[in-house]
Motif scaffolding. Sequence first.
Motif, PDB file in Angstrom:
ATOM      1  N   SER A  37       0.872  -1.178   0.000  1.00  0.00           N
ATOM      2  CA  SER A  37       0.000   0.000   0.000  1.00  0.00           C
ATOM      3  C   SER A  37       0.903   1.220   0.000  1.00  0.00           C
ATOM      4  O   SER A  37       2.100   1.123  -0.250  1.00  0.00           O
ATOM      5  CB  SER A  37      -0.924  -0.011   1.217  1.00  0.00           C
ATOM      6  OG  SER A  37      -0.220   0.362   2.396  1.00  0.00           O
ATOM      7  N   VAL A  38       0.337   2.391   0.302  1.00  0.00           N
ATOM      8  CA  VAL A  38       1.170   3.597   0.362  1.00  0.00           C
ATOM      9  C   VAL A  38       1.909   3.693   1.693  1.00  0.00           C
ATOM     10  O   VAL A  38       2.651   4.652   1.918  1.00  0.00           O
ATOM     11  CB  VAL A  38       0.318   4.876   0.157  1.00  0.00           C
ATOM     12  CG1 VAL A  38      -0.208   4.936  -1.256  1.00  0.00           C
ATOM     13  CG2 VAL A  38      -0.832   4.948   1.163  1.00  0.00           C
ATOM     14  N   PHE A  39       1.720   2.711   2.564  1.00  0.00           N
ATOM     15  CA  PHE A  39       2.361   2.740   3.874  1.00  0.00           C
ATOM     16  C   PHE A  39       3.244   1.516   4.055  1.00  0.00           C
ATOM     17  O   PHE A  39       2.794   0.374   3.912  1.00  0.00           O
ATOM     18  CB  PHE A  39       1.307   2.806   4.979  1.00  0.00           C
ATOM     19  CG  PHE A  39       0.445   4.030   4.894  1.00  0.00           C
ATOM     20  CD1 PHE A  39       0.904   5.245   5.351  1.00  0.00           C
ATOM     21  CD2 PHE A  39      -0.799   3.972   4.306  1.00  0.00           C
ATOM     22  CE1 PHE A  39       0.134   6.386   5.238  1.00  0.00           C
ATOM     23  CE2 PHE A  39      -1.582   5.105   4.192  1.00  0.00           C
ATOM     24  CZ  PHE A  39      -1.120   6.318   4.654  1.00  0.00           C
ATOM     25  N   ILE A  92       6.427   7.739   5.280  1.00  0.00           N
ATOM     26  CA  ILE A  92       5.091   8.022   5.806  1.00  0.00           C
ATOM     27  C   ILE A  92       4.721   9.456   5.424  1.00  0.00           C
ATOM     28  O   ILE A  92       5.446  10.406   5.746  1.00  0.00           O
ATOM     29  CB  ILE A  92       5.064   7.834   7.330  1.00  0.00           C
ATOM     30  CG1 ILE A  92       5.375   6.373   7.675  1.00  0.00           C
ATOM     31  CG2 ILE A  92       3.705   8.237   7.906  1.00  0.00           C
ATOM     32  CD1 ILE A  92       5.528   6.091   9.148  1.00  0.00           C
ATOM     33  N   PRO A  93       3.611   9.666   4.715  1.00  0.00           N
ATOM     34  CA  PRO A  93       3.355  10.962   4.100  1.00  0.00           C
ATOM     35  C   PRO A  93       2.737  12.024   5.002  1.00  0.00           C
ATOM     36  O   PRO A  93       2.800  13.205   4.671  1.00  0.00           O
ATOM     37  CB  PRO A  93       2.378  10.615   2.968  1.00  0.00           C
ATOM     38  CG  PRO A  93       1.639   9.419   3.475  1.00  0.00           C
ATOM     39  CD  PRO A  93       2.640   8.635   4.284  1.00  0.00           C
ATOM     40  N   ASN A 376      -5.526  -3.561  -1.432  1.00  0.00           N
ATOM     41  CA  ASN A 376      -5.272  -2.214  -0.916  1.00  0.00           C
ATOM     42  C   ASN A 376      -5.663  -1.142  -1.929  1.00  0.00           C
ATOM     43  O   ASN A 376      -6.104  -0.051  -1.556  1.00  0.00           O
ATOM     44  CB  ASN A 376      -3.800  -2.066  -0.528  1.00  0.00           C
ATOM     45  CG  ASN A 376      -3.529  -2.528   0.888  1.00  0.00           C
ATOM     46  OD1 ASN A 376      -4.194  -2.102   1.815  1.00  0.00           O
ATOM     47  ND2 ASN A 376      -2.568  -3.417   1.057  1.00  0.00           N
ATOM     48  N   ALA A 377      -5.491  -1.435  -3.209  1.00  0.00           N
ATOM     49  CA  ALA A 377      -5.809  -0.445  -4.237  1.00  0.00           C
ATOM     50  C   ALA A 377      -7.293  -0.167  -4.335  1.00  0.00           C
ATOM     51  O   ALA A 377      -7.696   0.869  -4.887  1.00  0.00           O
ATOM     52  CB  ALA A 377      -5.278  -0.911  -5.591  1.00  0.00           C
ATOM     53  N   ARG A 378      -8.150  -1.065  -3.792  1.00  0.00           N
ATOM     54  CA  ARG A 378      -9.590  -0.796  -3.831  1.00  0.00           C
ATOM     55  C   ARG A 378      -9.930   0.468  -3.046  1.00  0.00           C
ATOM     56  O   ARG A 378     -10.915   1.151  -3.352  1.00  0.00           O
ATOM     57  CB  ARG A 378     -10.395  -1.955  -3.231  1.00  0.00           C
ATOM     58  CG  ARG A 378     -10.258  -3.317  -3.880  1.00  0.00           C
ATOM     59  CD  ARG A 378     -10.398  -3.299  -5.372  1.00  0.00           C
ATOM     60  NE  ARG A 378      -9.096  -3.220  -6.016  1.00  0.00           N
ATOM     61  CZ  ARG A 378      -8.908  -2.877  -7.276  1.00  0.00           C
ATOM     62  NH1 ARG A 378      -9.910  -2.531  -8.031  1.00  0.00           N
ATOM     63  NH2 ARG A 378      -7.690  -2.851  -7.784  1.00  0.00           N
ATOM     64  N   ALA A 379      -9.138   0.786  -2.042  1.00  0.00           N
ATOM     65  CA  ALA A 379      -9.448   1.939  -1.185  1.00  0.00           C
ATOM     66  C   ALA A 379      -8.877   3.250  -1.708  1.00  0.00           C
ATOM     67  O   ALA A 379      -9.293   4.326  -1.269  1.00  0.00           O
ATOM     68  CB  ALA A 379      -8.926   1.693   0.231  1.00  0.00           C
TER      69      ALA A 379
END
Length: 401
Positions: A37-39, A92-93, A376-379
Amino acid sequence: MDLKVPEQERHFREEVRAFLNESLTPEILEAGRKTTSVFAPVKEVMAWQRLLHAKGWAAPHWPKEYGGTGWSVGQRAVFAEELVRAEAPPLIPMGLQMCGPCLIGFGTEEQKAHYLPRILSGEDIWCQGYSEPGAGSDLASLKTFAESDGDDYVINGTKIWTTYAHHANRMFLLVRTRRDGKPQAGITFLLLDMNTPGITVDPIVGLDEVPEQCQVFFDNVRVPKRNRVGEENDGWTVAKYLLTFERGGQDYAPALGVQLQRLKQIAARQTTAGGGSLREDPVWAHKVAACESEVLALSFTEKRIKSALSAGKDPGALSSMTKILGTELQQRVTELGIETLGSQALVWQPQALVPGGDEAPLGPEYALTAMASYLNARACSIYGGSNEVQRGIIAKAVLGL
């Protein structure tokens, strides 16, 4: 904006590659390869941020006077692309990409002096307190209330989908400070210490069995008024500014381009029912080519946004456009990954995705992350403001509807 690649940028790419080859430890690389995911895993990603901070490269998009690099838009694009190629974990953004730029734009000098160095070094890990059980895309309907009490605000309420709240020691959040009038006009932007008495964090386990999001409860939590960013009841202005960085501050195109190249390599190993290589299948090749053309268009738009931000301009609806295109392309690419791998993508081994774990993949290692990445990409078309909301912003701001 000049899209030609000058000679110094070619040298810069070589410099970045040399640094990454030297600095990325096996532990950090494993975390990067297993990120779905992005994390990324917190321990390894914070170790990576410390290395980047020591190099002065933790926040390439920040102004140089606050710890940024002073790089050109092209250099920042090169850096983003090389990070993906090297399989470095994403930072972490919430601090670097959201709270930091917001404080640079709206914070007091005291807030900047205190928080910005700690964001860069990773001493502070931030989470975002925006969504509530009844206020997601309709953020203005939030109900968490902060009552004025002398030099403090006293907060009661709850936030949900608060990513990494169980790891963070700081939160930036929106609270209601007035119940009458237009909803957007009664919201205030605050910074708080997650160790403040009265805060309870309840992690939420996702489909990939990883607790990334949390629900956070506030029971008479006292926050000093000096931790307010902007004016009381004008937090909506600050929040919209921050969302520009959340939506337009992320580079989708470099990662998508690298993912498509890797899919081509995987497809070359897969055989079709006719015995040929999947990469040579015209239907599959057409799907990849369609994605590649859209990723190229997206990359130009992202560079336009970075150019506007570098010049101190507001990219406006372009941020919404890249959020829509980037997240929906991410979903298509992960779907194509499942299609490319076939039955190999069905193996579900969440424990094998834990860095440093003992469980070996049952199938090829390159198939290990496919299903978790797909889930994860569904969100991604929902968080950061759903794509339906982004289309509404474009309709209003660009088309005048």
